[in-house]
Each structure stands twice: as C-alpha cells, then as structure tokens.
Design a protein around this motif. Structure first.
Motif, PDB file in Angstrom:
ATOM      1  N   LYS A 274       0.812  -1.224  -0.034  1.00 31.03           N
ATOM      2  CA  LYS A 274       0.029  -0.036  -0.103  1.00 31.03           C
ATOM      3  C   LYS A 274       0.874   1.183   0.038  1.00 31.03           C
ATOM      4  CE  LYS A 274      -3.803   2.669   1.000  1.00 31.03           C
ATOM      5  NZ  LYS A 274      -4.055   3.495  -0.011  1.00 31.03           N
ATOM      6  N   LEU A 275       0.896   2.136  -1.073  1.00 29.01           N
ATOM      7  CA  LEU A 275       1.580   3.204  -1.243  1.00 29.01           C
ATOM      8  C   LEU A 275       0.921   4.381  -0.453  1.00 29.01           C
ATOM      9  CD1 LEU A 275       2.904   3.034  -4.722  1.00 29.01           C
ATOM     10  CD2 LEU A 275       4.009   2.541  -2.635  1.00 29.01           C
ATOM     11  N   PRO A 276       1.129   5.016   0.511  1.00 31.39           N
ATOM     12  CA  PRO A 276       0.280   5.769   1.381  1.00 31.39           C
ATOM     13  C   PRO A 276      -0.064   7.219   0.543  1.00 31.39           C
ATOM     14  CG  PRO A 276       2.461   6.010   2.185  1.00 31.39           C
ATOM     15  CD  PRO A 276       2.747   5.099   1.073  1.00 31.39           C
ATOM     16  N   LYS A 277      -0.861   8.002   1.136  1.00 30.87           N
ATOM     17  CA  LYS A 277      -1.112   9.296   0.716  1.00 30.87           C
ATOM     18  C   LYS A 277       0.051   9.927   0.482  1.00 30.87           C
ATOM     19  CE  LYS A 277      -5.686   9.499   2.651  1.00 30.87           C
ATOM     20  NZ  LYS A 277      -6.508  10.478   3.989  1.00 30.87           N
ATOM     21  N   PRO A 278       0.215  10.919  -0.325  1.00 35.79           N
ATOM     22  CA  PRO A 278      -0.704  11.265  -1.350  1.00 35.79           C
ATOM     23  C   PRO A 278      -0.817  10.232  -2.548  1.00 35.79           C
ATOM     24  CG  PRO A 278       1.074  12.435  -1.984  1.00 35.79           C
ATOM     25  CD  PRO A 278       1.523  11.646  -0.860  1.00 35.79           C
ATOM     26  N   VAL A 279      -0.103   9.294  -2.761  1.00 36.52           N
ATOM     27  CA  VAL A 279      -0.313   8.285  -3.818  1.00 36.52           C
ATOM     28  C   VAL A 279      -1.409   7.350  -3.775  1.00 36.52           C
ATOM     29  CG1 VAL A 279       1.099   6.332  -5.169  1.00 36.52           C
ATOM     30  CG2 VAL A 279       2.373   8.447  -3.894  1.00 36.52           C
ATOM     31  N   ASN A 280      -1.666   6.720  -3.043  1.00 37.61           N
ATOM     32  CA  ASN A 280      -2.942   5.866  -2.564  1.00 37.61           C
ATOM     33  C   ASN A 280      -2.978   4.823  -3.481  1.00 37.61           C
ATOM     34  OD1 ASN A 280      -3.951   7.093  -0.307  1.00 37.61           O
ATOM     35  ND2 ASN A 280      -4.734   8.835  -1.537  1.00 37.61           N
ATOM     36  N   ILE A 281      -2.201   3.946  -3.911  1.00 42.59           N
ATOM     37  CA  ILE A 281      -2.237   2.926  -4.737  1.00 42.59           C
ATOM     38  C   ILE A 281      -1.633   1.518  -3.997  1.00 42.59           C
ATOM     39  CG2 ILE A 281      -1.182   1.843  -6.826  1.00 42.59           C
ATOM     40  CD1 ILE A 281      -0.997   4.716  -8.014  1.00 42.59           C
ATOM     41  N   THR A 282      -2.195   0.615  -4.393  1.00 46.19           N
ATOM     42  CA  THR A 282      -1.854  -0.716  -3.578  1.00 46.19           C
ATOM     43  C   THR A 282      -1.354  -1.328  -4.926  1.00 46.19           C
ATOM     44  OG1 THR A 282      -3.395  -0.583  -1.940  1.00 46.19           O
ATOM     45  CG2 THR A 282      -2.609  -2.951  -2.442  1.00 46.19           C
TER      46      THR A 282
END
Length: 192
Positions: free
Chosen positions: A173-181
């Motif tokens: 899980k790439l955290p905010k601000p990226v928000n991609i798993t």
C-alpha cells in the motif's frame, strides 16, 4: 535509519551541471551529498519493472504520470541533483522545467536497485535522505538484491519518519498522496 553525516562537496552545483551537460549520452551523472556519481545504465529487467509500475500508476491514477530518469533538485544544503528511475507527478509536471525540476508537486520518487557496488550507499542511504530533504512524500525502493519493496513516507526535517519493508509477492500500500496498492507478485520473475 542511518544518521546524516556532514560532507565536503567535490564541486559546486553549477560546476556539476556544466559537467553533466557535456557528459556522453550513455553516461548518467548525479550529484548526491556533494559527490559526483555515475548512475549505472539500466538492464532489461530494470526497465520492465519501471514499465510495470508505470502501467499500474496509469490504471489507478490516470491524472498522474511516472516520468522516467527526470532530473530532480534534491537535498537541503548543499543542493544535490538526482535522476530517479521514476518520478510520479501530475501529467505535464516537467513542462518548462529545463534539465532539473524542483520537487514541488512530486508525489513519489522511485528507484530500482542496480547490480553495482554503490547501490547500497546510493539507493538505501543517500537517496532516502535526499528525497526526504526535498519533501517528496513517498520514496519507493524496489530492491532486487533483497527481493523486497521498501516504502519510505512522512518526510520531516530531512528524514522519512516511516519505513515499511515487504517481500516481493506482498500487497504494498503506497500511502497518501499516492494511494495505490501494488500487487508485487510479478516482481519475482524480474530478479536475476
């Protein structure tokens, strides 16, 4: 985390930029912690990993683009110059920037380890410091030697406060601000 050490630059940033402008096309130079570094030319698996990540970013965040080998201004003082394997930013980010972009607007820097003797110091020690000092929210390190993905986040005072290491095959899980798993299972087939 490794403590930050003081260093004496080999040359000024302006001298480095002049040197870099005259380097042959097949040589990629960076200026990290005041030292000129030659970044290895990528191999096919390295390029495929970046293509895999670019495709996933486009699927999940079509308003963004993963720019490859973009010249970035990093670090605090003295200033440095890096060429991340990928920079995730809004589409159109580098327009009008010239050779070296400021980090404002960048959501994530990406590095894929190379098979050279400097990769540990460069990708695991110096790059996290440089990207955190530039306030890049997320640094994604795809470590082919260790078969792991390391997500650095929450930059503060030149350091990432959070670091999460997961093996290839895990959902990352790439955290905010990226928000991609990311499903990292395909990375297992791209290790030499």
């Amino acid at each position: 985390m490794t403590p930050r050490t003081e260093y004496q630059p080999q040359m000024s940033v302006e001298e480095f930029e002049e040197l870099e402008r005259h380097a042959p096309e097949n040589v990629r130079l960076e200026f990290i912690r005041g030292k000129v570094q030659v970044k290895p030319v990528t191999d096919g698996n390295h390029d495929q990993i970046i293509a895999w990540l670019q495709r996933l970013c486009m699927q999940h965040r079509p308003e963004l683009w993963l720019y490859g080998d973009r010249g970035m201004k990093v670090e605090g003082c003295p200033k440095g110059r890096a060429r991340p394997d990928g920079v995730l930013a809004p589409f159109g980010f580098p327009a009008g920037h010239g050779d070296w972009s400021e980090a404002a607007g960048v959501l994530m820097a990406v590095e894929v380890t190379s098979h050279d003797s400097d990769t540990h110091q460069r990708d695991r020690v110096e790059k996290p410091e440089g990207y955190a000092a530039a306030d890049i929210p997320v640094y994604l390190l795809i470590d082919r030697a260790d078969c792991s993905v390391i997500v650095f986040s929450q930059p503060e005072k030149g350091r990432y406060r959070r670091e999460e290491k997961l093996p290839f095959g895990a959902a990352v899980k790439l955290p905010k601000p990226v928000n991609i798993t990311l499903d990292t299972e395909p990375l297992k087939d791209l290790v030499e």
